[in-house]
Design a protein around this motif. Sequence first.
Motif, PDB file in Angstrom:
ATOM      1  N   ALA A 175       0.829  -1.211   0.000  1.00 41.23           N
ATOM      2  CA  ALA A 175       0.000   0.000   0.000  1.00 41.23           C
ATOM      3  C   ALA A 175       0.864   1.262   0.000  1.00 41.23           C
ATOM      4  O   ALA A 175       0.567   2.229  -0.711  1.00 41.23           O
ATOM      5  CB  ALA A 175      -0.923  -0.016   1.209  1.00 41.23           C
ATOM      6  N   LYS A 176       1.947   1.259   0.763  1.00 42.12           N
ATOM      7  CA  LYS A 176       2.831   2.424   0.835  1.00 42.12           C
ATOM      8  C   LYS A 176       3.519   2.673  -0.503  1.00 42.12           C
ATOM      9  O   LYS A 176       3.692   3.822  -0.919  1.00 42.12           O
ATOM     10  CB  LYS A 176       3.879   2.233   1.933  1.00 42.12           C
ATOM     11  CG  LYS A 176       3.320   2.304   3.347  1.00 42.12           C
ATOM     12  CD  LYS A 176       4.424   2.161   4.369  1.00 42.12           C
ATOM     13  CE  LYS A 176       3.876   2.256   5.789  1.00 42.12           C
ATOM     14  NZ  LYS A 176       4.942   2.101   6.811  1.00 42.12           N
ATOM     15  N   GLN A 177       3.908   1.605  -1.170  1.00 45.10           N
ATOM     16  CA  GLN A 177       4.569   1.741  -2.467  1.00 45.10           C
ATOM     17  C   GLN A 177       3.607   2.315  -3.511  1.00 45.10           C
ATOM     18  O   GLN A 177       3.975   3.199  -4.291  1.00 45.10           O
ATOM     19  CB  GLN A 177       5.086   0.377  -2.935  1.00 45.10           C
ATOM     20  CG  GLN A 177       6.206  -0.183  -2.082  1.00 45.10           C
ATOM     21  CD  GLN A 177       6.575  -1.609  -2.468  1.00 45.10           C
ATOM     22  OE1 GLN A 177       5.702  -2.416  -2.814  1.00 45.10           O
ATOM     23  NE2 GLN A 177       7.850  -1.930  -2.411  1.00 45.10           N
ATOM     24  N   LYS A 178       2.368   1.810  -3.501  1.00 43.84           N
ATOM     25  CA  LYS A 178       1.372   2.290  -4.456  1.00 43.84           C
ATOM     26  C   LYS A 178       1.037   3.757  -4.186  1.00 43.84           C
ATOM     27  O   LYS A 178       0.943   4.563  -5.115  1.00 43.84           O
ATOM     28  CB  LYS A 178       0.111   1.426  -4.361  1.00 43.84           C
ATOM     29  CG  LYS A 178      -0.895   1.690  -5.465  1.00 43.84           C
ATOM     30  CD  LYS A 178      -2.093   0.757  -5.362  1.00 43.84           C
ATOM     31  CE  LYS A 178      -1.721  -0.670  -5.626  1.00 43.84           C
ATOM     32  NZ  LYS A 178      -2.921  -1.543  -5.678  1.00 43.84           N
ATOM     33  N   LEU A 179       0.887   4.103  -2.905  1.00 41.80           N
ATOM     34  CA  LEU A 179       0.565   5.487  -2.548  1.00 41.80           C
ATOM     35  C   LEU A 179       1.701   6.430  -2.904  1.00 41.80           C
ATOM     36  O   LEU A 179       1.476   7.545  -3.374  1.00 41.80           O
ATOM     37  CB  LEU A 179       0.255   5.588  -1.045  1.00 41.80           C
ATOM     38  CG  LEU A 179      -0.276   6.944  -0.563  1.00 41.80           C
ATOM     39  CD1 LEU A 179      -1.588   7.276  -1.257  1.00 41.80           C
ATOM     40  CD2 LEU A 179      -0.472   6.931   0.947  1.00 41.80           C
ATOM     41  N   PHE A 180       2.948   5.971  -2.720  1.00 40.15           N
ATOM     42  CA  PHE A 180       4.107   6.789  -3.088  1.00 40.15           C
ATOM     43  C   PHE A 180       4.110   7.050  -4.590  1.00 40.15           C
ATOM     44  O   PHE A 180       4.346   8.179  -5.050  1.00 40.15           O
ATOM     45  CB  PHE A 180       5.405   6.100  -2.680  1.00 40.15           C
ATOM     46  CG  PHE A 180       6.644   6.813  -3.165  1.00 40.15           C
ATOM     47  CD1 PHE A 180       7.112   7.942  -2.506  1.00 40.15           C
ATOM     48  CD2 PHE A 180       7.336   6.368  -4.291  1.00 40.15           C
ATOM     49  CE1 PHE A 180       8.250   8.617  -2.953  1.00 40.15           C
ATOM     50  CE2 PHE A 180       8.461   7.028  -4.747  1.00 40.15           C
ATOM     51  CZ  PHE A 180       8.916   8.157  -4.072  1.00 40.15           C
ATOM     52  N   GLY A 181       3.841   6.009  -5.374  1.00 39.51           N
ATOM     53  CA  GLY A 181       3.799   6.164  -6.825  1.00 39.51           C
ATOM     54  C   GLY A 181       2.707   7.129  -7.248  1.00 39.51           C
ATOM     55  O   GLY A 181       2.923   7.986  -8.112  1.00 39.51           O
ATOM     56  N   GLN A 182       1.533   7.010  -6.627  1.00 40.92           N
ATOM     57  CA  GLN A 182       0.431   7.897  -6.958  1.00 40.92           C
ATOM     58  C   GLN A 182       0.734   9.342  -6.550  1.00 40.92           C
ATOM     59  O   GLN A 182       0.377  10.283  -7.259  1.00 40.92           O
ATOM     60  CB  GLN A 182      -0.850   7.413  -6.281  1.00 40.92           C
ATOM     61  CG  GLN A 182      -1.386   6.126  -6.880  1.00 40.92           C
ATOM     62  CD  GLN A 182      -2.692   5.705  -6.247  1.00 40.92           C
ATOM     63  OE1 GLN A 182      -2.882   5.766  -5.035  1.00 40.92           O
ATOM     64  NE2 GLN A 182      -3.624   5.254  -7.073  1.00 40.92           N
ATOM     65  N   ALA A 183       1.399   9.500  -5.404  1.00 44.05           N
ATOM     66  CA  ALA A 183       1.767  10.842  -4.944  1.00 44.05           C
ATOM     67  C   ALA A 183       2.751  11.485  -5.909  1.00 44.05           C
ATOM     68  O   ALA A 183       2.639  12.675  -6.242  1.00 44.05           O
ATOM     69  CB  ALA A 183       2.356  10.775  -3.540  1.00 44.05           C
ATOM     70  N   LEU A 184       3.710  10.697  -6.388  1.00 46.37           N
ATOM     71  CA  LEU A 184       4.714  11.202  -7.326  1.00 46.37           C
ATOM     72  C   LEU A 184       4.056  11.638  -8.638  1.00 46.37           C
ATOM     73  O   LEU A 184       4.325  12.737  -9.156  1.00 46.37           O
ATOM     74  CB  LEU A 184       5.761  10.120  -7.601  1.00 46.37           C
ATOM     75  CG  LEU A 184       6.939  10.516  -8.493  1.00 46.37           C
ATOM     76  CD1 LEU A 184       7.732  11.650  -7.859  1.00 46.37           C
ATOM     77  CD2 LEU A 184       7.836   9.306  -8.752  1.00 46.37           C
ATOM     78  N   VAL A 185       3.180  10.795  -9.167  1.00 44.08           N
ATOM     79  CA  VAL A 185       2.466  11.132 -10.406  1.00 44.08           C
ATOM     80  C   VAL A 185       1.598  12.364 -10.191  1.00 44.08           C
ATOM     81  O   VAL A 185       1.527  13.252 -11.052  1.00 44.08           O
ATOM     82  CB  VAL A 185       1.607   9.928 -10.866  1.00 44.08           C
ATOM     83  CG1 VAL A 185       0.687  10.345 -12.023  1.00 44.08           C
ATOM     84  CG2 VAL A 185       2.489   8.780 -11.298  1.00 44.08           C
ATOM     85  N   SER A 186       0.958  12.438  -9.025  1.00 44.39           N
ATOM     86  CA  SER A 186       0.075  13.565  -8.720  1.00 44.39           C
ATOM     87  C   SER A 186       0.848  14.881  -8.644  1.00 44.39           C
ATOM     88  O   SER A 186       0.373  15.915  -9.136  1.00 44.39           O
ATOM     89  CB  SER A 186      -0.661  13.327  -7.402  1.00 44.39           C
ATOM     90  OG  SER A 186      -1.523  14.388  -7.098  1.00 44.39           O
ATOM     91  N   VAL A 187       2.026  14.852  -8.057  1.00 46.16           N
ATOM     92  CA  VAL A 187       2.841  16.070  -7.942  1.00 46.16           C
ATOM     93  C   VAL A 187       3.209  16.589  -9.334  1.00 46.16           C
ATOM     94  O   VAL A 187       3.079  17.787  -9.625  1.00 46.16           O
ATOM     95  CB  VAL A 187       4.120  15.800  -7.112  1.00 46.16           C
ATOM     96  CG1 VAL A 187       5.109  16.952  -7.258  1.00 46.16           C
ATOM     97  CG2 VAL A 187       3.764  15.614  -5.639  1.00 46.16           C
ATOM     98  N   VAL A 188       3.657  15.685 -10.190  1.00 45.16           N
ATOM     99  CA  VAL A 188       4.019  16.095 -11.561  1.00 45.16           C
ATOM    100  C   VAL A 188       2.788  16.621 -12.289  1.00 45.16           C
ATOM    101  O   VAL A 188       2.849  17.643 -12.992  1.00 45.16           O
ATOM    102  CB  VAL A 188       4.642  14.912 -12.335  1.00 45.16           C
ATOM    103  CG1 VAL A 188       4.936  15.323 -13.779  1.00 45.16           C
ATOM    104  CG2 VAL A 188       5.912  14.441 -11.647  1.00 45.16           C
ATOM    105  N   PHE A 189       1.669  15.940 -12.117  1.00 52.07           N
ATOM    106  CA  PHE A 189       0.424  16.369 -12.762  1.00 52.07           C
ATOM    107  C   PHE A 189       0.030  17.770 -12.297  1.00 52.07           C
ATOM    108  O   PHE A 189      -0.350  18.622 -13.112  1.00 52.07           O
ATOM    109  CB  PHE A 189      -0.686  15.367 -12.437  1.00 52.07           C
ATOM    110  CG  PHE A 189      -2.034  15.721 -13.014  1.00 52.07           C
ATOM    111  CD1 PHE A 189      -2.242  15.716 -14.385  1.00 52.07           C
ATOM    112  CD2 PHE A 189      -3.097  16.052 -12.182  1.00 52.07           C
ATOM    113  CE1 PHE A 189      -3.485  16.029 -14.926  1.00 52.07           C
ATOM    114  CE2 PHE A 189      -4.340  16.368 -12.706  1.00 52.07           C
ATOM    115  CZ  PHE A 189      -4.534  16.358 -14.085  1.00 52.07           C
ATOM    116  N   CYS A 190       0.147  18.032 -10.992  1.00 49.66           N
ATOM    117  CA  CYS A 190      -0.212  19.353 -10.462  1.00 49.66           C
ATOM    118  C   CYS A 190       0.733  20.445 -10.968  1.00 49.66           C
ATOM    119  O   CYS A 190       0.309  21.578 -11.221  1.00 49.66           O
ATOM    120  CB  CYS A 190      -0.221  19.317  -8.931  1.00 49.66           C
ATOM    121  SG  CYS A 190      -1.635  18.431  -8.241  1.00 49.66           S
TER     122      CYS A 190
END
Length: 321
Positions: free
Chosen positions: A108-123
């Motif tokens: 779960a932590k790995q998936k959330l980290f990946g989503q957070a990284l993608v989200s930051v770039v998207f923002c």
Amino acid sequence: MFNTLIMGFVVSLAAGIILGPVVIKKLKAFHARQEEREEGPESHKYKAGTPTMGGILILFSLLVSCVAFNGADTAKWAALFLTLGNGVIGFLDDSIKTVKKRNLGLKAKQKLFGQALVSVVFCLILKYVVELPTTLWVPFTALNIDLGFFYYIFVFFVFVGATNAVNLTDGLDGLAAGSCAITAVAYVVIAVALGYGGMALFSASLAGACLGFLFYNQHPAKMFMGDTGSLALGGALAAIAVLTKTELLLVLAGGLYVIEALSVILQVISFKTRGVRIFKMSPIHHHFELSGWSEVKVVTVFWVFSALTAIFSIIIVLADK
């Protein structure tokens, strides 16, 4: 514009139908096969061994259409980035589960980290490339609230919520692909009405890609989308909602995904606090299966529900105009 929308839809649909057999063959060679959960419905046991990770077909079909039409639209490329980013996370998750035989996939932590990284770039893309306002439209009102920096935090929650909700919906043959196609079609109309031509094209291409995949995913499915597809589709819908400034409307337009997610949340809360299960099994589509509905009936009824919420969302936007 109408001709471009039709072509975008047709190209992604045709790509999915034509390339489907090739993808199925490659997935079998890659040993990317579905493993049914022990706690899942008994009627699903026969699905074990069906090729999964078929979301690759959706992503490729969508990419082909996006590259072929309206290449200068930055919003469309931002949406594609969020979609592909989620697809990569889902691909890694599926690869670990199916190829390395680790049933839980990414932690779960790995998936959330990946989503957070993608989200930051998207923002960052939203702020500096698309230059999207940080306002939030409240449906049924004329309110547009400027959230400032907190808008990007809100976008992250929209993104994570949508990806997980669609992921939970992907449990029956054709359910997620068909309902996402319906939601995407609704957003074609919404985007055109609001003047977001690039997002209308992206939505049309997404609908075509989903239907092309559905050609092989309808019951009995010849392949499943896996997290590669479900996370990507959730990201695509979140991106469309954000880039058309209809973030809150996604709760209605994607009402089916909200109910699927809520059924899981309520089931967990009820069992942990009272020791009682509200549903025979969650997500809620399994409850109806265990209540005696056939898989095809559940999917059909849920598609109809998804179509109704899509229509209502269109009506709200047109009435606001």
